[in-house]
Design a protein around this motif. Structure first.
Motif, short mmCIF file in Angstrom:
data_model
loop_
_atom_site.label_atom_id
_atom_site.label_comp_id
_atom_site.label_asym_id
_atom_site.label_seq_id
_atom_site.Cartn_x
_atom_site.Cartn_y
_atom_site.Cartn_z
N GLY A 225 -56.65 7.92 -15.32
CA GLY A 225 -57.92 7.81 -16.03
C GLY A 225 -58.00 8.62 -17.30
O GLY A 225 -57.01 8.81 -18.01
N ARG A 226 -59.19 9.11 -17.58
CA ARG A 226 -59.44 9.85 -18.82
C ARG A 226 -58.61 11.12 -18.92
O ARG A 226 -58.21 11.52 -20.02
N ASP A 227 -58.36 11.77 -17.79
CA ASP A 227 -57.51 12.97 -17.80
C ASP A 227 -56.10 12.62 -18.26
O ASP A 227 -55.46 13.39 -18.98
N GLY A 228 -55.61 11.46 -17.84
CA GLY A 228 -54.29 11.01 -18.28
C GLY A 228 -54.26 10.72 -19.77
O GLY A 228 -53.29 11.05 -20.46
N THR B 270 -59.74 1.86 -17.40
CA THR B 270 -60.49 2.03 -16.15
C THR B 270 -60.46 3.50 -15.73
O THR B 270 -59.64 4.29 -16.23
N ASP B 271 -61.33 3.86 -14.81
CA ASP B 271 -61.37 5.24 -14.33
C ASP B 271 -60.08 5.65 -13.64
O ASP B 271 -59.75 6.84 -13.59
N ASP B 272 -59.33 4.67 -13.11
CA ASP B 272 -58.07 4.99 -12.42
C ASP B 272 -56.84 4.52 -13.21
O ASP B 272 -55.76 4.36 -12.67
N TRP B 273 -57.00 4.33 -14.53
CA TRP B 273 -55.89 3.89 -15.38
C TRP B 273 -54.66 4.74 -15.15
O TRP B 273 -54.75 5.96 -15.01
N THR B 274 -53.53 4.08 -15.10
CA THR B 274 -52.25 4.75 -14.88
C THR B 274 -51.28 4.29 -15.95
O THR B 274 -51.28 3.11 -16.33
N MET B 275 -50.44 5.22 -16.41
CA MET B 275 -49.41 4.87 -17.39
C MET B 275 -48.06 5.33 -16.87
O MET B 275 -47.89 6.47 -16.46
N VAL B 276 -47.10 4.41 -16.92
CA VAL B 276 -45.71 4.72 -16.57
C VAL B 276 -44.92 4.64 -17.87
O VAL B 276 -45.10 3.72 -18.65
N TYR C 224 -59.28 8.27 -29.65
CA TYR C 224 -59.23 8.43 -28.20
C TYR C 224 -60.60 8.32 -27.55
O TYR C 224 -60.69 8.01 -26.37
N ASP C 225 -61.66 8.54 -28.31
CA ASP C 225 -63.00 8.34 -27.76
C ASP C 225 -63.21 6.88 -27.39
O ASP C 225 -63.68 6.55 -26.31
N ALA C 226 -62.83 5.98 -28.30
CA ALA C 226 -62.96 4.55 -28.01
C ALA C 226 -61.97 4.12 -26.93
O ALA C 226 -62.27 3.23 -26.13
N LEU C 227 -60.79 4.75 -26.89
CA LEU C 227 -59.80 4.43 -25.85
C LEU C 227 -60.36 4.73 -24.46
O LEU C 227 -60.07 4.01 -23.51
N GLU C 228 -61.15 5.79 -24.35
CA GLU C 228 -61.74 6.12 -23.05
C GLU C 228 -62.59 4.97 -22.52
O GLU C 228 -62.66 4.76 -21.32
N ASP C 229 -63.23 4.24 -23.41
CA ASP C 229 -64.05 3.10 -23.00
C ASP C 229 -63.22 1.85 -22.70
O ASP C 229 -63.73 0.89 -22.14
N LEU C 230 -61.94 1.88 -23.09
CA LEU C 230 -61.08 0.70 -22.92
C LEU C 230 -60.26 0.75 -21.63
O LEU C 230 -59.71 -0.25 -21.21
N ALA D 92 -56.16 12.14 -21.99
CA ALA D 92 -56.20 13.45 -22.65
C ALA D 92 -54.81 14.09 -22.62
O ALA D 92 -54.39 14.71 -23.62
N GLU D 93 -54.09 13.95 -21.53
CA GLU D 93 -52.73 14.49 -21.43
C GLU D 93 -51.79 13.78 -22.40
O GLU D 93 -50.95 14.41 -23.04
N LEU D 94 -51.94 12.49 -22.54
CA LEU D 94 -51.14 11.72 -23.49
C LEU D 94 -51.37 12.25 -24.91
O LEU D 94 -50.42 12.52 -25.64
N ARG D 95 -52.62 12.44 -25.26
CA ARG D 95 -52.95 12.93 -26.60
C ARG D 95 -52.41 14.34 -26.81
O ARG D 95 -51.86 14.66 -27.86
N ARG D 96 -52.55 15.19 -25.81
CA ARG D 96 -52.06 16.57 -25.91
C ARG D 96 -50.55 16.58 -26.07
O ARG D 96 -50.00 17.32 -26.89
N THR D 97 -49.86 15.77 -25.30
CA THR D 97 -48.40 15.73 -25.34
C THR D 97 -47.88 15.19 -26.66
O THR D 97 -46.92 15.71 -27.22
N ILE D 98 -48.52 14.14 -27.17
CA ILE D 98 -48.08 13.55 -28.44
C ILE D 98 -48.35 14.50 -29.59
O ILE D 98 -47.54 14.66 -30.49
#
Length: 145
Positions: A53-56, A38-44, A30-36, A58-64
């Motif tokens: 962005g990065r908070d999302g 954008t700051d406003d990345w969105t996932m549906v 996930y560290d490398a994913l943060e660099d991949l 982190a939420e994805l990783r926490r949820t999984i």
């Protein structure tokens, strides 16, 4: 894992970026994913009400939670700034949507459509066979009254 190849062909470069996303998810990097992203990345199609962005991420990783998984791309299509990837996932996890994983290997398909901005992913749409995963774990379907 797919190989990351730099290219001057924009569609090939976009495909490589999308495949790198799945490689990094498989590697739990996930560290490398943060660099991949954008700051406003969105996932549906991920956890409900995911922040951007990065908070999302982190939420994805926490949820999984803890997961051993491998994504194997089967089809990659690119048009303009969009890349579609159909892939097969093989994973083991403690639980999925509250259904205990009990060490059961889950194999399922998913389609990702990603919007690439520059050399980063700005938007990810995910559509996966989550029902199939639940059934593999022993969940049952009960008709409502």
């Amino acid at each position: 894992m797919s190989t990351f190849i730099e290219s001057t062909d924009p569609l090939a470069a976009n495909k490589a970026t999308a495949l790198r996303f799945l490689d990094l998810i498989s590697a739990d990097d996930y560290d490398a994913l943060e660099d991949l992203i954008t700051d406003d990345w969105t996932m549906v199609g991920g956890p409900p009400r995911m922040p951007r962005g990065r908070d999302g991420l982190a939420e994805l990783r926490r949820t999984i939670g803890p997961v051993e998984q491998t994504w194997q791309p089967e089809l990659v299509l690119a048009e303009g700034d969009l890349v579609a990837v159909r892939a097969v996932n093989s994973c083991r996890m403690e639980s999925f949507f509250g259904v205990p994983g009990r060490g059961v290997e889950q194999i399922f398909t998913a389609t990702f459509v990603m919007r690439i901005r520059g050399d980063r992913i700005a938007f990810t749409w995910r559509n996966a066979d989550d029902l199939g995963r639940l059934l593999q774990l022993g969940a049952t379907i009960k008709a409502g009254a």
